[in-house]
Scaffold this motif. Structure first.
Motif, mmCIF file in Angstrom:
data_model
loop_
_atom_site.group_PDB
_atom_site.id
_atom_site.type_symbol
_atom_site.label_atom_id
_atom_site.label_comp_id
_atom_site.label_asym_id
_atom_site.label_seq_id
_atom_site.Cartn_x
_atom_site.Cartn_y
_atom_site.Cartn_z
ATOM 1 N N ALA A 98 0.848 -1.180 0.000
ATOM 2 C CA ALA A 98 0.000 0.000 0.000
ATOM 3 C C ALA A 98 0.893 1.243 0.000
ATOM 4 C CB ALA A 98 -0.897 -0.008 1.237
ATOM 5 N N PRO A 99 0.379 2.360 -0.495
ATOM 6 C CA PRO A 99 1.195 3.588 -0.501
ATOM 7 C C PRO A 99 1.663 3.936 0.905
ATOM 8 C CG PRO A 99 -0.799 3.898 -1.797
ATOM 9 C CD PRO A 99 -0.905 2.558 -1.133
ATOM 10 N N GLY A 100 2.956 4.155 1.035
ATOM 11 C CA GLY A 100 3.538 4.490 2.338
ATOM 12 C C GLY A 100 3.966 3.274 3.138
ATOM 13 N N ALA A 101 3.533 2.086 2.735
ATOM 14 C CA ALA A 101 3.895 0.868 3.463
ATOM 15 C C ALA A 101 5.175 0.287 2.869
ATOM 16 C CB ALA A 101 2.768 -0.155 3.368
ATOM 17 N N ALA A 102 5.848 -0.499 3.662
ATOM 18 C CA ALA A 102 7.082 -1.132 3.191
ATOM 19 C C ALA A 102 6.742 -2.228 2.173
ATOM 20 C CB ALA A 102 7.829 -1.734 4.372
ATOM 21 N N ALA A 103 7.632 -2.393 1.215
ATOM 22 C CA ALA A 103 7.433 -3.437 0.206
ATOM 23 C C ALA A 103 7.599 -4.805 0.856
ATOM 24 C CB ALA A 103 8.429 -3.260 -0.924
ATOM 25 N N LYS A 104 6.805 -5.760 0.404
ATOM 26 C CA LYS A 104 6.832 -7.101 0.976
ATOM 27 C C LYS A 104 7.695 -8.007 0.102
ATOM 28 C CE LYS A 104 3.619 -10.450 2.854
ATOM 29 N NZ LYS A 104 2.233 -10.831 3.013
ATOM 30 N N PRO A 105 8.683 -8.696 0.666
ATOM 31 C CA PRO A 105 9.510 -9.606 -0.144
ATOM 32 C C PRO A 105 8.654 -10.711 -0.770
ATOM 33 C CG PRO A 105 10.472 -9.284 2.029
ATOM 34 C CD PRO A 105 9.118 -8.648 2.053
ATOM 35 N N ILE A 106 8.986 -11.055 -2.007
ATOM 36 C CA ILE A 106 8.225 -12.076 -2.728
ATOM 37 C C ILE A 106 8.296 -13.414 -2.002
ATOM 38 C CG2 ILE A 106 8.246 -13.481 -4.827
ATOM 39 C CD1 ILE A 106 8.580 -11.034 -6.415
ATOM 40 N N ALA A 107 9.435 -13.698 -1.390
ATOM 41 C CA ALA A 107 9.605 -14.976 -0.697
ATOM 42 C C ALA A 107 8.612 -15.138 0.448
ATOM 43 C CB ALA A 107 11.028 -15.109 -0.169
ATOM 44 N N ASP A 108 8.088 -14.032 0.972
ATOM 45 C CA ASP A 108 7.118 -14.105 2.068
ATOM 46 C C ASP A 108 5.680 -14.285 1.579
ATOM 47 O OD1 ASP A 108 9.239 -13.746 3.736
ATOM 48 O OD2 ASP A 108 8.813 -11.642 4.197
ATOM 49 N N LEU A 109 5.474 -14.197 0.295
ATOM 50 C CA LEU A 109 4.125 -14.361 -0.256
ATOM 51 C C LEU A 109 3.804 -15.841 -0.410
ATOM 52 C CD1 LEU A 109 4.193 -11.699 -3.114
ATOM 53 C CD2 LEU A 109 3.009 -11.516 -0.930
ATOM 54 N N PRO A 110 2.523 -16.187 -0.445
ATOM 55 C CA PRO A 110 2.145 -17.572 -0.736
ATOM 56 C C PRO A 110 2.555 -17.944 -2.167
ATOM 57 C CG PRO A 110 0.238 -16.295 0.036
ATOM 58 C CD PRO A 110 1.376 -15.355 -0.131
ATOM 59 N N MET A 111 2.711 -19.226 -2.418
ATOM 60 C CA MET A 111 3.181 -19.702 -3.724
ATOM 61 C C MET A 111 2.327 -19.180 -4.873
ATOM 62 S SD MET A 111 5.331 -21.397 -5.486
ATOM 63 C CE MET A 111 6.202 -22.564 -4.480
ATOM 64 N N ARG A 112 1.020 -19.181 -4.694
ATOM 65 C CA ARG A 112 0.119 -18.712 -5.750
ATOM 66 C C ARG A 112 0.400 -17.237 -6.097
ATOM 67 N NH1 ARG A 112 -5.220 -21.154 -5.958
ATOM 68 N NH2 ARG A 112 -5.562 -20.996 -8.165
ATOM 69 N N GLU A 113 0.638 -16.416 -5.082
ATOM 70 C CA GLU A 113 0.937 -15.000 -5.315
ATOM 71 C C GLU A 113 2.310 -14.825 -5.958
ATOM 72 O OE1 GLU A 113 -0.957 -12.178 -4.921
ATOM 73 O OE2 GLU A 113 -2.539 -13.657 -4.642
ATOM 74 N N GLN A 114 3.274 -15.655 -5.567
ATOM 75 C CA GLN A 114 4.601 -15.601 -6.187
ATOM 76 C C GLN A 114 4.496 -15.906 -7.680
ATOM 77 O OE1 GLN A 114 7.604 -17.981 -4.255
ATOM 78 N NE2 GLN A 114 6.926 -17.353 -2.215
ATOM 79 N N LEU A 115 3.734 -16.946 -8.022
ATOM 80 C CA LEU A 115 3.545 -17.300 -9.424
ATOM 81 C C LEU A 115 2.820 -16.188 -10.179
ATOM 82 C CD1 LEU A 115 2.605 -21.062 -9.103
ATOM 83 C CD2 LEU A 115 4.712 -20.113 -10.054
ATOM 84 N N LYS A 116 1.827 -15.586 -9.537
ATOM 85 C CA LYS A 116 1.079 -14.503 -10.171
ATOM 86 C C LYS A 116 2.000 -13.328 -10.495
ATOM 87 C CE LYS A 116 -2.823 -11.423 -9.308
ATOM 88 N NZ LYS A 116 -3.812 -10.998 -8.326
ATOM 89 N N VAL A 117 2.843 -12.934 -9.552
ATOM 90 C CA VAL A 117 3.774 -11.827 -9.780
ATOM 91 C C VAL A 117 4.779 -12.194 -10.868
ATOM 92 C CG1 VAL A 117 5.656 -10.500 -8.716
ATOM 93 C CG2 VAL A 117 3.518 -10.842 -7.476
ATOM 94 N N GLY A 118 5.308 -13.418 -10.815
ATOM 95 C CA GLY A 118 6.290 -13.858 -11.804
ATOM 96 C C GLY A 118 5.726 -13.924 -13.208
ATOM 97 N N PHE A 119 4.529 -14.487 -13.365
ATOM 98 C CA PHE A 119 3.918 -14.595 -14.690
ATOM 99 C C PHE A 119 3.494 -13.236 -15.239
ATOM 100 C CE2 PHE A 119 2.983 -19.237 -13.814
ATOM 101 C CZ PHE A 119 3.906 -19.678 -14.735
ATOM 102 N N LYS A 120 3.057 -12.343 -14.343
ATOM 103 C CA LYS A 120 2.695 -10.998 -14.791
ATOM 104 C C LYS A 120 3.926 -10.273 -15.322
ATOM 105 C CE LYS A 120 0.331 -6.811 -13.432
ATOM 106 N NZ LYS A 120 -0.323 -6.063 -12.376
ATOM 107 N N ASP A 121 5.044 -10.396 -14.609
ATOM 108 C CA ASP A 121 6.299 -9.792 -15.057
ATOM 109 C C ASP A 121 6.753 -10.410 -16.376
ATOM 110 O OD1 ASP A 121 8.712 -8.154 -14.692
ATOM 111 O OD2 ASP A 121 9.712 -10.077 -14.348
ATOM 112 N N MET A 122 6.635 -11.719 -16.493
ATOM 113 C CA MET A 122 7.038 -12.415 -17.719
ATOM 114 C C MET A 122 6.179 -11.962 -18.901
ATOM 115 S SD MET A 122 7.313 -16.514 -18.387
ATOM 116 C CE MET A 122 8.527 -16.792 -17.123
ATOM 117 N N GLY A 123 4.889 -11.841 -18.697
ATOM 118 C CA GLY A 123 3.995 -11.400 -19.763
ATOM 119 C C GLY A 123 4.277 -9.972 -20.200
ATOM 120 N N THR A 124 4.553 -9.094 -19.255
ATOM 121 C CA THR A 124 4.861 -7.706 -19.576
ATOM 122 C C THR A 124 6.138 -7.613 -20.395
ATOM 123 O OG1 THR A 124 3.793 -6.968 -17.547
ATOM 124 C CG2 THR A 124 5.304 -5.428 -18.582
ATOM 125 N N ARG A 125 7.165 -8.329 -19.965
ATOM 126 C CA ARG A 125 8.443 -8.302 -20.689
ATOM 127 C C ARG A 125 8.310 -8.947 -22.065
ATOM 128 N NH1 ARG A 125 13.429 -8.421 -17.161
ATOM 129 N NH2 ARG A 125 12.744 -7.614 -15.174
#
Length: 174
Positions: free
Chosen positions: A69-96
């Motif tokens: 959230a704005p003003g909040a600290a960024a959350k490390p990907i390793a701390d996210l659940p596996m499904r969220e990690q995959l979502k972030v990774g695939f979104k980045d892959m699709g954008t690139r």
């Protein structure tokens, strides 16, 4: 050799008829600058997408933190659940991948259209067409960097185009 996938033979009994209107239309399209440029742009987009997926999967600069959230600290990907990690990774892959696909498509379309225009203007099919088209394409792509970048883009793209053209025009060892 003229079999279609699945062992199906063409209706004419084995050979394609060069007088078939569909074959004539395809040949006419591939002999036009518009058809060549369109095919190069589409093929460049497809190859760029595949290349982008591969390069995105090998990238080390992927985000190790997800924005919070704005003003909040960024959350490390390793701390996210596996499904969220995959979502972030695939979104980045699709954008690139999409970004690389657009760039490859643009370069393929520009180079092919310029080369075809030069070939039609000169009425020759030789090494100079690809080299000149490479110079123009490289210069156009580097135009926002100033005159030095335009000269460098022209020289680099022309040299690359000439090298590829020389390699493709070599006699085959058969």
């Amino acid at each position: 050799m003229n079999n279609l996938p699945g062992g199906i033979r063409p209706p004419s009994g084995g050979a394609y008829d060069p007088n078939d209107p569909n074959i004539k239309a395809l040949n006419a399209m591939m002999e036009s600058c518009f058809g060549k440029a369109a095919l190069a742009g589409v093929a460049g987009f497809g190859m760029g997408g595949l290349f982008g997926i591969f390069m995105a999967s090998m990238a080390y600069d992927t985000p190790y933190h997800t924005p919070g959230a704005p003003g909040a600290a960024a959350k490390p990907i390793a701390d996210l659940p596996m499904r969220e990690q995959l979502k972030v990774g695939f979104k980045d892959m699709g954008t690139r991948s999409y970004s690389t696909a657009k760039n490859f498509g643009k370069v393929g379309l520009m180079f092919s259209a310029i080369e075809c225009g030069i070939e039609g203007f000169r009425a020759k099919n030789d090494l100079a067409n690809g080299t000149a088209a490479g110079c123009l394409t490289g210069g156009i792509l580097a135009r926002s960097g100033g005159p030095t970048a335009v000269a460098g883009g022209c020289a680099a793209f022309a040299a690359f185009s000439a090298a590829i053209d020389v390699w493709l025009r070599q006699p085959k060892d058969e």
